[in-house]
Design a protein around this motif. Structure first.
Motif, PDB file in Angstrom:
ATOM      1  N   ARG A 392       0.754  -1.176  -0.087  1.00 49.99           N
ATOM      2  CA  ARG A 392      -0.054  -0.052  -0.025  1.00 49.99           C
ATOM      3  C   ARG A 392       1.044   1.349   0.031  1.00 49.99           C
ATOM      4  O   ARG A 392       0.624   2.267  -0.778  1.00 49.99           O
ATOM      5  CB  ARG A 392      -1.088   0.094   1.265  1.00 49.99           C
ATOM      6  CG  ARG A 392      -2.102  -1.008   1.198  1.00 49.99           C
ATOM      7  CD  ARG A 392      -2.970  -0.921   2.285  1.00 49.99           C
ATOM      8  NE  ARG A 392      -2.483  -1.012   3.715  1.00 49.99           N
ATOM      9  CZ  ARG A 392      -2.242  -1.930   4.336  1.00 49.99           C
ATOM     10  NH1 ARG A 392      -2.741  -3.190   3.824  1.00 49.99           N
ATOM     11  NH2 ARG A 392      -1.957  -1.784   5.659  1.00 49.99           N
ATOM     12  N   LEU A 395       2.439   1.588  -3.392  1.00 56.27           N
ATOM     13  CA  LEU A 395       1.406   2.157  -4.405  1.00 56.27           C
ATOM     14  C   LEU A 395       1.205   3.865  -4.447  1.00 56.27           C
ATOM     15  O   LEU A 395       1.177   4.443  -5.155  1.00 56.27           O
ATOM     16  CB  LEU A 395       0.251   1.527  -4.285  1.00 56.27           C
ATOM     17  CG  LEU A 395       0.369  -0.002  -4.926  1.00 56.27           C
ATOM     18  CD1 LEU A 395      -1.048  -0.777  -4.831  1.00 56.27           C
ATOM     19  CD2 LEU A 395       0.712  -0.043  -6.408  1.00 56.27           C
ATOM     20  N   ARG A 396       0.993   4.106  -2.908  1.00 56.77           N
ATOM     21  CA  ARG A 396       0.636   5.457  -2.692  1.00 56.77           C
ATOM     22  C   ARG A 396       1.830   6.307  -3.205  1.00 56.77           C
ATOM     23  O   ARG A 396       1.629   7.466  -3.829  1.00 56.77           O
ATOM     24  CB  ARG A 396       0.473   5.633  -1.173  1.00 56.77           C
ATOM     25  CG  ARG A 396      -1.105   5.380  -0.951  1.00 56.77           C
ATOM     26  CD  ARG A 396      -1.307   5.961   0.588  1.00 56.77           C
ATOM     27  NE  ARG A 396      -0.459   5.192   1.574  1.00 56.77           N
ATOM     28  CZ  ARG A 396      -1.154   4.006   2.251  1.00 56.77           C
ATOM     29  NH1 ARG A 396      -2.437   3.798   2.241  1.00 56.77           N
ATOM     30  NH2 ARG A 396      -0.537   3.478   3.200  1.00 56.77           N
ATOM     31  N   VAL A 416      -5.189  -4.647  -9.707  1.00 55.56           N
ATOM     32  CA  VAL A 416      -4.071  -5.157  -8.828  1.00 55.56           C
ATOM     33  C   VAL A 416      -4.412  -6.679  -8.919  1.00 55.56           C
ATOM     34  O   VAL A 416      -5.642  -7.075  -8.924  1.00 55.56           O
ATOM     35  CB  VAL A 416      -4.061  -4.697  -7.499  1.00 55.56           C
ATOM     36  CG1 VAL A 416      -2.822  -5.526  -6.788  1.00 55.56           C
ATOM     37  CG2 VAL A 416      -3.905  -3.362  -7.232  1.00 55.56           C
ATOM     38  N   THR A 426      -3.083  -8.297  -2.398  1.00 61.03           N
ATOM     39  CA  THR A 426      -4.247  -7.618  -3.067  1.00 61.03           C
ATOM     40  C   THR A 426      -5.374  -7.291  -2.383  1.00 61.03           C
ATOM     41  O   THR A 426      -5.846  -6.002  -2.612  1.00 61.03           O
ATOM     42  CB  THR A 426      -4.314  -8.326  -4.297  1.00 61.03           C
ATOM     43  OG1 THR A 426      -3.020  -8.649  -4.971  1.00 61.03           O
ATOM     44  CG2 THR A 426      -5.604  -7.764  -5.262  1.00 61.03           C
ATOM     45  N   THR A 429      -5.411  -4.092  -0.400  1.00 63.29           N
ATOM     46  CA  THR A 429      -5.396  -2.801  -0.901  1.00 63.29           C
ATOM     47  C   THR A 429      -6.825  -2.225  -1.241  1.00 63.29           C
ATOM     48  O   THR A 429      -6.943  -0.999  -1.445  1.00 63.29           O
ATOM     49  CB  THR A 429      -4.717  -2.754  -2.184  1.00 63.29           C
ATOM     50  OG1 THR A 429      -5.569  -3.655  -3.466  1.00 63.29           O
ATOM     51  CG2 THR A 429      -3.328  -3.162  -2.379  1.00 63.29           C
ATOM     52  N   LEU A 468      -7.336   1.551  -0.702  1.00 67.66           N
ATOM     53  CA  LEU A 468      -6.696   2.963  -1.631  1.00 67.66           C
ATOM     54  C   LEU A 468      -7.584   3.265  -2.431  1.00 67.66           C
ATOM     55  O   LEU A 468      -8.368   2.780  -3.275  1.00 67.66           O
ATOM     56  CB  LEU A 468      -5.339   2.139  -2.547  1.00 67.66           C
ATOM     57  CG  LEU A 468      -4.252   1.692  -1.332  1.00 67.66           C
ATOM     58  CD1 LEU A 468      -3.172   0.994  -2.337  1.00 67.66           C
ATOM     59  CD2 LEU A 468      -3.646   2.761  -0.630  1.00 67.66           C
ATOM     60  N   VAL A 471      -7.366   2.170  -6.474  1.00 68.51           N
ATOM     61  CA  VAL A 471      -7.435   0.655  -7.019  1.00 68.51           C
ATOM     62  C   VAL A 471      -9.076   0.558  -7.257  1.00 68.51           C
ATOM     63  O   VAL A 471      -9.890   0.640  -6.148  1.00 68.51           O
ATOM     64  CB  VAL A 471      -7.102  -0.105  -5.726  1.00 68.51           C
ATOM     65  CG1 VAL A 471      -7.031  -1.564  -6.078  1.00 68.51           C
ATOM     66  CG2 VAL A 471      -5.603  -0.018  -5.636  1.00 68.51           C
TER      67      VAL A 471
END
Length: 629
Positions: A392, A395-396, A416, A426, A429, A468, A471
């Motif tokens: 996480r 990705l952020r 994802v 996954t 997220t 997120l 996503v």
């Protein structure tokens, strides 16, 4: 005199009869061959047989040059070149392309170094003749789709361009602005990189993709068209995965000026470089032509001898993890407007296990048009909640770095894809866990726990998960949402003895032991010990049970691809690691069962299902635009 003539005639007849009786073949006749040999003979040319085709022989024979070519090829080519300057027929250009390539091959194979030096000029000349034959506007129409010379000429163009520019040491190609003196005239070549996302100085060298045979993947994916597929070998990328050691490219030599201009030394050409990831066509003479491309060779080249092959197991054991630092990697340079698809590998695995998936999806023009591929690397023996938190954060951070002002809407449509343990990461997220995870481990919420604030901060990052916002789609492959039946107590104990985790993780997991519920302590053997991903995937783990019941966040679509290799009812089966009942989740947009072992990410049917999901996820307006292109 009459008697002598009759005697001679009788002798000739007698000789012919004797030849027939002795079984000798006649000067003209046929031999019966197999279909395979018939095909080889019909399609023989300098590229596949080291000989002229019948079409080229026809032209040389028309000008009484066929035997001349055998004894003095340079002279025959020069004579035919003069014919082409005065005669507009295209077949002369085709014969010149074949003859020049064949002579270039003979020069290249010679033991005479002076002859070797002449070979690139004849190869380049072959490419130019092939260009004029196939692509130049002339009074005579170009070859039809039924004319085998058309495809042969494009191949002669590609291979002639390859060997005509392969003048560097070791056979590497030299791509530069330069005037080349040829056996007939000269050609001023400029370099055009406007269609390439890379700078020419970023590369160490260039090689033709066809210089390499590919192994280890099911299919070598190539698209037919015009242009020479290349490998661009980037500088300073050995041992890294930031953007790949080699990238696929296509070179096209666009010629300005006809054969007379070339002969006079006034013709010019632009050597154009394209990225097949971004361009599928080029424009020439008011026509749209497809670009030839090779998507597999660069992928295989990057994996040849790579240390990443041993990363999965060694990283799981906690060894050599610095060879490939954990984190988020982009398969290719970031391309605004393309939706990221992030691949998350499973236990004791690495990104190489996505190779078949990458190879197949990259080849699809609709997928390639609208998606870009990223992948996450992590030490798969760490507790799952730690690896998920790292994913996480990665990705952020990547989204913020690439698009700090939020101008790229594609980054807000992320997909994802996770395999096995990667599927659990996954899911973490795209869910709002509230305090359910911490309660499953400790029986109380975080604020009620009497622990230092620093410890609360660490636990909050790991167990209080918010989805997120970027996503929007998740795909699970062979994911043990309710644990793996292989994660027995003895297996977990063996893992603890084998692996080496960072001291901070060991200290943290053992430090929280006293706050765990009795069920969790029992799971860990009733004593303070390191908590690993094997414990996290135990069917008895309260945390994984809690996570399985948490639905995806609103606005997130989920898909399950479930592998089953046991016979009978798939819903009663397993893939050797995960049972169907563990991989199944309610509320998914789709569920696809594939007859496969646990490595379903390698299965062609599973890969095609991922493709289906991606194309279905793509907005219809976007999909229609991609199809039109």
């Amino acid at each position: 005199m009459r008697t002598r003539m009759i005697a001679c005639s009788a002798s000739a007849v007698l000789l012919v009869c004797l030849l027939f009786l002795s079984g000798c073949a006649t000067p003209v006749g046929v031999n019966m061959v197999s279909p395979r040999d018939a095909y080889k003979d019909a399609y023989a040319n300098p590229l596949n047989a080291g000989a002229l085709s019948d079409q080229a022989k026809y032209v040389l024979n028309r000008y009484f040059l066929l035997k001349k070519f055998d004894s003095e090829p340079a002279v025959a080519i020069a004579d035919l070149h003069e014919k082409a300057l005065r005669d507009d027929r295209r077949d002369i250009l085709y014969a010149l392309a074949e003859a020049s390539y064949l002579y270039g091959s003979q020069l290249s194979d010679s033991y005479d170094s002076d002859k070797n030096k002449l070979a690139p000029d004849y190869f380049l000349l072959s490419a130019l003749y092939a260009y004029y034959f196939t692509l130049e506007e002339r009074p005579e129409p170009p070859p039809s789709r039924f004319d085998r010379r058309g495809r042969n000429a494009l191949d002669l163009y590609n291979y002639g361009l390859w060997q005509g520019l392969a003048t560097a040491e070791g056979g590497a190609m030299v791509l530069e602005a330069k005037t080349r003196k040829l056996p007939f005239g000269q050609l001023a070549i400029s370099l055009d990189t406007a269609q390439s996302p890379w700078k020419i100085e970023d590369f160490e060298r260039f090689e033709a993709a066809d210089r390499y045979m590919v192994r280890g993947v099911s299919v070598r994916n190539q698209t037919p068209g015009v242009g020479l597929p290349l490998l661009g070998i980037k500088k300073g990328t050995v041992g890294t995965l930031s953007s790949g050691q080699a990238v696929p490219m296509t070179a096209f030599l666009r010629v300005q000026g006809n054969l007379a201009s070339l002969n006079a030394g006034t013709a010019t050409a632009a050597l154009e470089l394209y990225s097949p990831q971004d361009a599928r066509t080029l424009e020439l003479n008011n026509k749209t032509l497809p670009l030839e491309a090779d998507f597999t060779t660069a992928l295989a080249y990057n994996l040849e001898g790579s240390e990443i092959w041993g990363f999965g197991v060694s990283a799981f054991l906690g060894k050599d993890v610095t060879k490939l630092p954990g984190g988020l990697y982009l398969k290719d340079p970031y391309r605004p407007g393309k939706i990221p698809v992030v691949f998350v590998h499973g236990t004791a695995s690495s990104p190489v296990w996505w190779t078949e998936m990458f190879n197949t999806l990259t080849f699809d023009p609709l997928v390639r048009e609208k998606y870009q591929f990223w992948y996450f690397v992590y030490t798969s023996s760490k507790p799952i909640v730690i690896s998920a938190a790292d994913l996480r954060d990665a990705l952020r951070d990547k989204v913020a770095m690439l698009d700090p002002q939020g101008k790229d809407p594609a980054l807000q449509q992320m997909v994802v894809v996770g395999h096995s343990q990667g599927g659990l990461l996954t899911k973490l997220t795209a869910v709002d866990t509230g305090d359910s995870l911490i309660k499953s481990l400790t029986g109380q919420d975080l604020e009620s726990m009497k622990i230092p604030e620093e410890s609360k901060t660490k636990l909050r990052r790991l167990t209080y998960v918010k989805p997120l916002p970027f996503v929007k789609e998740v795909i699970f492959l062979s994911t043990p949402h309710r644990g793996s039946f292989r994660s027995k107590a003895w297996n977990r104990n063996l893992v603890r003895r084998l692996i080496t985790l960072p001291a901070t993780i060991v200290e943290s997991s053992m430090g929280f032991f006293d706050y765990m519920t009795d069920d969790v302590k029992k799971l860990l053997g009733g004593k303070k010990t390191v908590f690993t991903s094997a414990d996290g995937m135990s069917p008895d783990n309260p945390l994984i049970k809690a996570l399985a019941e948490i639905p995806l966040a609103p606005g997130v679509r989920g898909h399950s691809i479930i592998a089953v290799h046991t016979p009978g009812d798939p819903k009663l089966g397993n893939d050797g690691v995960v049972e169907y009942t563990s991989a199944h989740l309610n509320g998914m947009e789709s569920e696809f069962i594939v007859r496969s072992d646990h490595s379903s990410q390698l299965n062609p049917l599973a890969i095609d299902e991922v493709r289906r999901i991606l194309l279905e996820y793509m907005p219809k307006s976007v999909r229609d635009t991609a199809q039109q292109k």
